[in-house]
Scaffold this active site. Structure first.
Site, mmCIF file in Angstrom:
data_model
loop_
_atom_site.group_PDB
_atom_site.id
_atom_site.type_symbol
_atom_site.label_atom_id
_atom_site.label_comp_id
_atom_site.label_asym_id
_atom_site.label_seq_id
_atom_site.Cartn_x
_atom_site.Cartn_y
_atom_site.Cartn_z
ATOM 1 N N GLY A 1 3.846 0.192 5.063
ATOM 2 C CA GLY A 1 4.340 0.910 3.888
ATOM 3 C C GLY A 1 5.451 0.100 3.261
ATOM 4 O O GLY A 1 5.211 -0.927 2.622
ATOM 5 N N SER A 2 6.694 0.542 3.467
ATOM 6 C CA SER A 2 7.824 -0.264 3.006
ATOM 7 C C SER A 2 8.033 -1.454 3.944
ATOM 8 O O SER A 2 8.707 -2.418 3.608
ATOM 9 C CB SER A 2 9.092 0.584 2.931
ATOM 10 O OG SER A 2 9.427 1.124 4.196
ATOM 11 N N CYS A 3 7.461 -1.363 5.137
ATOM 12 C CA CYS A 3 7.495 -2.484 6.081
ATOM 13 C C CYS A 3 6.726 -3.670 5.496
ATOM 14 O O CYS A 3 5.873 -3.500 4.636
ATOM 15 C CB CYS A 3 6.843 -2.094 7.409
ATOM 16 S SG CYS A 3 7.767 -0.896 8.384
ATOM 17 N N ILE A 4 7.030 -4.855 6.011
ATOM 18 C CA ILE A 4 6.311 -6.046 5.562
ATOM 19 C C ILE A 4 5.685 -6.757 6.758
ATOM 20 O O ILE A 4 6.340 -6.957 7.778
ATOM 21 C CB ILE A 4 7.256 -6.994 4.791
ATOM 22 C CG1 ILE A 4 7.613 -6.346 3.440
ATOM 23 C CG2 ILE A 4 6.617 -8.376 4.583
ATOM 24 C CD1 ILE A 4 8.295 -7.236 2.456
ATOM 25 N N GLY B 1 5.861 -3.881 1.707
ATOM 26 C CA GLY B 1 7.017 -3.729 0.820
ATOM 27 C C GLY B 1 6.825 -2.700 -0.277
ATOM 28 O O GLY B 1 7.377 -2.820 -1.358
#
Lengths: 204, 168
Positions: B35-38, B100
């Site tokens: 999700g917002s993780c990369i 991201g």
């Protein structure tokens, strides 16, 4: 932020009981919305690194609906309500009228999910406030329907901005057909946890 | 969605804050639901070595706890070390990144910082610091991604809900 908080069995029991009452209230609200009984699993209390929570509840690349919000007031933290896509579909069809027309959720259906999150978390926090006498206010929930890992990861990143380790109060919901259709997480900050325990007469 | 690719072995699933690397040609390394993780992949195509990190936050602090893969600034050096240890040639390494996103809408009041965007910037900065070329990227938006790399070929694919795997 203190991350070396040690909890004894008595404190863990008290937190589990809080989770029980909070989730019980939320389950009642959900079954009223659904017009059918909603069952609740036995809540679990775990103290673990924030980055491990997604793996702990098994969030991968299945599609879910997630409602995420902050808790403000005397014992701040975050709450997350995750439902399987199927369970979310069935709640939305009951609330908005269905059955649906193809894939995905319309804007109105997303609002309905947001309202579900509102009511569920409101009942959970209401119960917690009543037991502890603390003021607890939910912020309006953000809602997303997407990969479980993506939604949980994004929510947990917010939590991780304020804490390395989290207390996770987890309760599962479901009915006879799908016993674990939903997952409810309450993650108070370390300070909030200390405040709650203090109110219960179980502080340091 | 994490269906196995024909003839290949489903390899490690890289959870949040984790790093995995391999020199087994038929292994596929995956990150499920960024999700917002990369997800950051380093590949040495000639040596058939690849590694992946699942970054959660942009920046570590002196008091931060957690594995190196949790933060962009510590994940890139740790991932680099892992692929070099397997015999990758530093000069041949290329990076690919995905994720991201901003998963929850703005104005929800849940204390939403744009973590996805900040992760994006931090990963790029860390790659530049390590002098690793960013070959391809698929970042931003408001949807989750599942990322996979085939170690033997260095092929990186990204898939979204309801979509086919797209090669980066």
């Amino acid at each position: 932020m203190s991350t070396d908080l040690q909890l004894g069995p008595e404190q863990m029991d008290a937190l589990r009981e809080i989770g029980n009452i909070g989730a019980g209230n939320a389950a009642t609200s959900l079954s009223q919305m659904m017009g059918s009984p909603v069952q609740m699993g036995i809540p679990t209390v775990k103290f673990l690194p924030v980055e491990d929570i997604a793996a702990e509840i098994g969030a991968g690349d299945e599609v879910v609906a997630a409602m995420f919000l902050g808790v403000e007031g005397d014992a701040p933290g975050h709450m997350l309500f995750v439902m399987s896509e199927q369970a979310a579909r069935s709640v939305v069809d009951t609330l908005v009228g269905g059955p649906a027309h193809g894939d995905g959720f319309t804007e109105m259906e997303m609002s309905a999910l947001q309202e579900v999150g509102n009511i569920m978390t409101g009942s959970y926090l209401g119960a917690l406030a009543q037991i502890t006498g603390l003021r607890l206010e939910p912020t309006p929930p953000a809602v997303g329907v997407d990969l479980a890992g993506a939604l949980l990861g994004a929510a947990l990143a917010q939590v991780a901005m304020v804490s390395d380790v989290a207390l996770m109060l987890e309760s599962t919901f479901g009915d006879d057909d799908t016993p674990s259709a939903g997952d409810f997480l309450y993650v108070p900050t370390s300070e909030a946890l200390a405040t709650v325990l203090d109110r219960l007469g179980l502080g340091e | 969605m994490s269906t196995a690719i024909a003839g290949l072995t489903a390899g490690p699933t890289v959870g949040i804050g984790q790093i995995a690397a391999s020199d087994h040609r038929d292994v596929v390394i995956s990150a499920l639901g960024l999700g917002s993780c990369i997800g950051v992949v380093l590949v040495d195509p000639r040596a058939h070595i690849a590694g992946m990190a699942h970054v959660m936050l942009p920046q570590s602090a002196p008091t931060s706890k957690g594995p190196p893969g949790k933060f962009a600034d510590t994940a890139i050096p740790a991932l680099l070390e892992d692929v070099l240890a397997l015999g990758a040639d530093r000069a041949r390494l290329v990076a690919t990144m995905a994720g991201g996103a901003q998963m929850f809408g703005a104005g929800s009041g849940a204390g939403l910082f744009n973590i996805g965007g900040r992760n994006d910037e931090s990963v790029r900065a860390a790659l530049a610091d390590a002098r690793i070329r960013l070959r391809a990227h698929d970042v931003g938006g408001s949807f989750g991604r599942t990322m996979q790399v085939v170690v033997g070929t260095g092929t990186v694919t990204v898939r979204v809900v309801g979509g086919e795997a797209v090669e980066l």
